[in-house]
Design a protein around this motif. Structure first.
Motif, mmCIF file in Angstrom:
data_model
loop_
_atom_site.group_PDB
_atom_site.id
_atom_site.type_symbol
_atom_site.label_atom_id
_atom_site.label_comp_id
_atom_site.label_asym_id
_atom_site.label_seq_id
_atom_site.Cartn_x
_atom_site.Cartn_y
_atom_site.Cartn_z
ATOM 1 N N ALA A 2 42.846 57.135 51.250
ATOM 2 C CA ALA A 2 42.650 56.538 52.570
ATOM 3 C C ALA A 2 42.974 55.050 52.527
ATOM 4 C CB ALA A 2 41.209 56.752 53.031
ATOM 5 N N VAL A 3 43.402 54.526 53.667
ATOM 6 C CA VAL A 3 43.649 53.095 53.861
ATOM 7 C C VAL A 3 44.741 52.588 52.906
ATOM 8 C CG1 VAL A 3 42.580 50.876 54.393
ATOM 9 C CG2 VAL A 3 41.190 52.943 54.460
ATOM 10 N N VAL A 4 45.877 53.240 52.973
ATOM 11 C CA VAL A 4 47.011 52.865 52.117
ATOM 12 C C VAL A 4 47.756 51.702 52.770
ATOM 13 C CG1 VAL A 4 49.237 53.672 51.217
ATOM 14 C CG2 VAL A 4 47.206 55.168 51.139
ATOM 15 N N ASN A 51 36.528 36.315 76.771
ATOM 16 C CA ASN A 51 37.352 37.524 76.859
ATOM 17 C C ASN A 51 37.536 37.905 78.328
ATOM 18 O OD1 ASN A 51 38.248 40.374 76.624
ATOM 19 N ND2 ASN A 51 37.747 40.080 74.457
ATOM 20 N N THR A 52 38.725 38.382 78.649
ATOM 21 C CA THR A 52 38.997 38.781 80.033
ATOM 22 C C THR A 52 38.326 40.099 80.415
ATOM 23 O OG1 THR A 52 41.066 39.615 79.118
ATOM 24 C CG2 THR A 52 41.213 37.604 80.418
ATOM 25 N N ASP A 53 37.965 40.894 79.403
ATOM 26 C CA ASP A 53 37.365 42.209 79.657
ATOM 27 C C ASP A 53 35.833 42.109 79.584
ATOM 28 O OD1 ASP A 53 36.416 44.792 79.627
ATOM 29 O OD2 ASP A 53 37.508 45.417 77.825
ATOM 30 N N GLY A 110 36.721 35.412 80.963
ATOM 31 C CA GLY A 110 37.816 34.606 81.470
ATOM 32 C C GLY A 110 38.975 34.520 80.497
ATOM 33 N N ASP A 111 39.947 33.756 80.886
ATOM 34 C CA ASP A 111 41.202 33.652 80.150
ATOM 35 C C ASP A 111 41.102 32.575 79.069
ATOM 36 O OD1 ASP A 111 44.369 34.245 80.502
ATOM 37 O OD2 ASP A 111 43.992 32.159 79.915
ATOM 38 N N MET A 112 41.434 32.952 77.848
ATOM 39 C CA MET A 112 41.286 32.030 76.724
ATOM 40 C C MET A 112 42.189 30.805 76.852
ATOM 41 S SD MET A 112 43.100 34.408 73.787
ATOM 42 C CE MET A 112 43.217 33.214 72.458
ATOM 43 N N GLN A 121 35.153 46.256 62.308
ATOM 44 C CA GLN A 121 35.640 45.577 61.099
ATOM 45 C C GLN A 121 35.669 44.059 61.286
ATOM 46 O OE1 GLN A 121 37.799 48.225 62.290
ATOM 47 N NE2 GLN A 121 37.346 49.794 60.764
ATOM 48 N N HIS A 122 35.905 43.590 62.489
ATOM 49 C CA HIS A 122 35.836 42.145 62.720
ATOM 50 C C HIS A 122 34.373 41.687 62.672
ATOM 51 C CE1 HIS A 122 37.447 38.264 63.867
ATOM 52 N NE2 HIS A 122 36.378 38.127 64.639
ATOM 53 N N GLN A 123 33.509 42.457 63.321
ATOM 54 C CA GLN A 123 32.080 42.103 63.349
ATOM 55 C C GLN A 123 31.496 41.976 61.946
ATOM 56 O OE1 GLN A 123 29.415 44.220 65.872
ATOM 57 N NE2 GLN A 123 30.852 44.372 67.581
#
Ligand SMILES: Cc1cc2nc3c(=O)[nH]c(=O)nc-3n(C[C@H](O)[C@H](O)[C@H](O)COP(=O)(O)OP(=O)(O)OC[C@H]3O[C@@H](n4cnc5c(N)ncnc54)[C@H](O)[C@@H]3O)c2cc1C
Lengths: 261, 318
Positions: free
Chosen positions: A144-146, B288-290, B305-307, B273-275
């Motif tokens: 996984a994750v290659v 963020n616009t959303d 809003g728009d970055m 994954q970012h968190q």
């Protein structure tokens, strides 16, 4: 020599959405559909192998999905894959990754490819499971994750990088045929040319249902069932309102307060 | 009385720290009569048994392998053998990249219930309920596993407080099952040199995501970060596209913003994954616009809003 790439049509929620009456999914009206981002990289990797071998390989795209999912399949075909397989059956509406993997396993038996790629995960649910569940059913080598792959048609082993936490990569050799789940950034996926898009409409797509694969709703039973889907409780975020200038001024103030300036 | 099995992870002989989070998750559904066993596979499993003797662990099962190399087929064979012998109701392991390789395959070999990246679990009567996120973290899903005697779950990392305390678990040595291994470790590749960029050490990070949409838009954020006295960070697509150095990437496959006190996320949706690299930060501001972007659910302040508009106005203040 054949590479099979399994792709998914993912659902992207609109900015606002409502739940379905049974509370087990979002109302269909609030989705946009798209080819999973990760799958662009998996398709590209297969095409690169084909092109490097002077066209010695055939790239076949498979998806499990209803008529709508034909778009995702054609998007992948437009990039240069030879043909597609789409499996659908109404009993698959509540499919989970394990169900999809069971269907794909039969497609692999039928197609007998030399390599199978999937995306590392889908952007909608992020199960990160279909590819490796497929490998488990087939009894094939898998990783996984290659994030890097060195393989040409006929190779008994492929050299791969497995991307681990913190950006560390493990370099490994893997016996082929194998199932590999492909990570973002492994290549630069191409956009389909206008000619490619036109040609994709004509490319052969086998449309199969469960019975064509010798399966039934019972044999592809899911390993989980959605009891309830709901919007999470929102955090305590204080929303800064006002004009752009006011919002920016408040943000600047917050920065200065917290930075003690 | 039920059995619970936790599959530990190790890399190069070092225990994967999220193993103790998986133990903590498993403990949330452990009741009086249940027993919780942790299985560890390594070249020197006895050496790791101590670290696994945390509160709630009744047994440590040691499997001595020929090396510390990750072999998904070996892990699967151990899980299958233990599950068949003990019929655990729950098998839990951390949702680590290694688990991505072995957990789904082990689950189909067992024909067990399965869910990945689980962030909460509970029992309702005899039913196990696992909660995970969906649609880019915008919804939660409660999953059940009807008709399954055993359910295998991978547990989202950085959610459960790692199990602590101590216990005196029974030690059981298990022979490594015979299995074919088709992967061979050849070496490691360390992340490229950071070139002086210090995300882990920075206390103020301005971070940009795919919302920046074009390489030509990046420069203005480098300048803004500089004026504000922040380090510029980014999400993965920005680094993958080569618009910013990989050393600026915050998240699971990048950097942990370990010393950050203020994090401004612009055009970043807030993927798990970012968190991973930033959700612990006390002061998160999301632009963020959303309005439904999941980044707002972990932020202290939010601007819908728009970055680019916000960035342009911000420049007047620094
Ligand atoms: C094993 C693995 C490891 C990973 N490691 C990492 C990692 O370390 N770090 C990481 O970041 N990701 C990582 N990822 C990728 C992750 O899954 C996401 O793909 C990624 O975080 C998405 O980045 P994003 O939020 O910038 O993009 P998107 O999810 O596309 O979000 C862009 C956001 O920008 C907003 N937006 C658009 N235009 C504007 C505008 N003008 N103004 C304001 N907002 C706007 C949109 O509303 C959207 O919310 C990893 C994935 C895997 C599988």
């Amino acid at each position: 020599m054949k590479i099979l790439v399994a792709v998914k049509q993912v659902s992207v929620l609109d900015d606002e959405f409502e739940m379905r009456d049974d509370g087990r999914d979002v109302d269909e009206d609030f989705f946009e559909k798209d080819l999973n981002e990760f799958d662009h990289f998996a398709v590209e990797e297969a095409l690169l192998i084909k092109e490097a071998s002077g066209g010695e390989a055939e790239v076949v795209i498979v998806t499990v999905g209803d008529d709508d999912a034909d778009d995702a399949l054609r998007t992948a075909l437009a990039k240069g894959a030879e043909r597609g397989v789409r499996v659908w059956d109404d009993s698959l509406v509540d499919a989970d990754s394990v169900t999809i993997a069971k269907v794909l396993a039969k497609v692999v038996e039928r197609e007998d490819p030399d390599m199978v790629f999937t995306g590392a995960q889908s952007v909608d649910f992020g199960h990160a499971a279909t590819g490796m569940a497929l490998a488990g059913l087939l009894g094939w080598p898998h990783a996984a994750v290659v994030s890097k792959l060195d393989f040409k048609p006929g190779d008994e082993n492929a050299t791969i990088h497995r991307e681990l936490e913190g950006g560390l990569e493990e370099i490994m050799s893997v016996t082929c045929p194998a199932v590999l789940s492909i990570q973002l950034g492994i290549n630069q996926p191409r956009y389909a040319s206008l000619r490619g898009i036109r040609q994709a409409r004509q490319k052969p797509v086998d449309e199969l249902d469960l019975s064509d694969l010798g399966l039934s709703a019972e044999t592809v039973k899911a390993a989980s069932r959605v009891r309830r889907m709901y919007a999470p409780e929102r955090g305590q975020a204080e929303i800064i309102e006002g004009s752009v200038a006011e919002q920016a001024a408040r943000l600047a103030e917050i920065v200065k307060e917290l930075r003690g300036a | 009385m039920a059995e619970i099995l936790v599959v530990a992870g190790q890399r190069d002989g070092v225990l994967h720290p999220a193993t103790l989070e998986a133990v903590a998750a498993a403990r949330t559904v452990k009741t009086g009569g249940d027993s919780l066993a942790v299985v560890i596979i390594s070249a020197d499993p006895d050496g790791l048994a101590g670290a696994l003797s945390v509160e709630g662990v009744d047994e440590v099962i040691t499997v001595k392998a020929g090396s510390n190399d990750f072999q998904p087929e070996l892990v699967e064979a151990v899980v299958v053998a233990l599950a068949q012998a003990r019929e655990p109701s729950l098998i839990a392991t951390a949702h680590s990249v290694d688990a991505w390789s072995f957990a789904p395959s082990a689950a189909v070999m067992l024909g067990s219930g399965f869910a990945s990246d689980v962030l909460a679990l509970k029992s309702e009567g005899s039913d196990l309920i696992a909660t995970r996120a969906g649609y880019a973290e915008k919804v939660l899903v409660d999953l059940e596993f009807p008709g399954r005697e055993t359910t295998l779950l991978t547990i989202r990392t950085n959610v459960f407080e790692p199990a602590g305390g101590s216990s005196m678990p029974k030690l059981t040595a298990m022979d490594a099952p015979a299995c074919e291994t088709s992967l061979n470790h050849l070496g490691w590749k360390e992340p490229a040199d950071a070139g002086g960029i210090d995300i882990p050490g920075s206390d103020f990070i301005l971070s940009i995501g795919r919302g920046v949409s074009d390489e030509g838009n990046v420069e203005q954020f480098l300048e803004l970060a500089d004026e504000m006295g922040a380090t510029l960070g980014c999400s993965r697509p920005v680094a993958d596209n080569g618009w910013l150095a990989k050393a600026r990437q915050v998240g699971q496959s990048g950097q942990l913003a370990a010393n950050c006190r203020l994090y401004i996320a612009m055009g970043i949706s807030g993927s798990v994954q970012h968190q991973w690299g930033m959700k612990h930060i006390e002061n998160i501001v999301a632009v963020n616009t959303d309005p439904e972007a999941s980044i707002f659910s972990i932020a202290r302040y939010g601007i819908v809003g728009d970055m680019f508009e916000i960035a342009e106005e911000l420049e007047n203040h620094f």
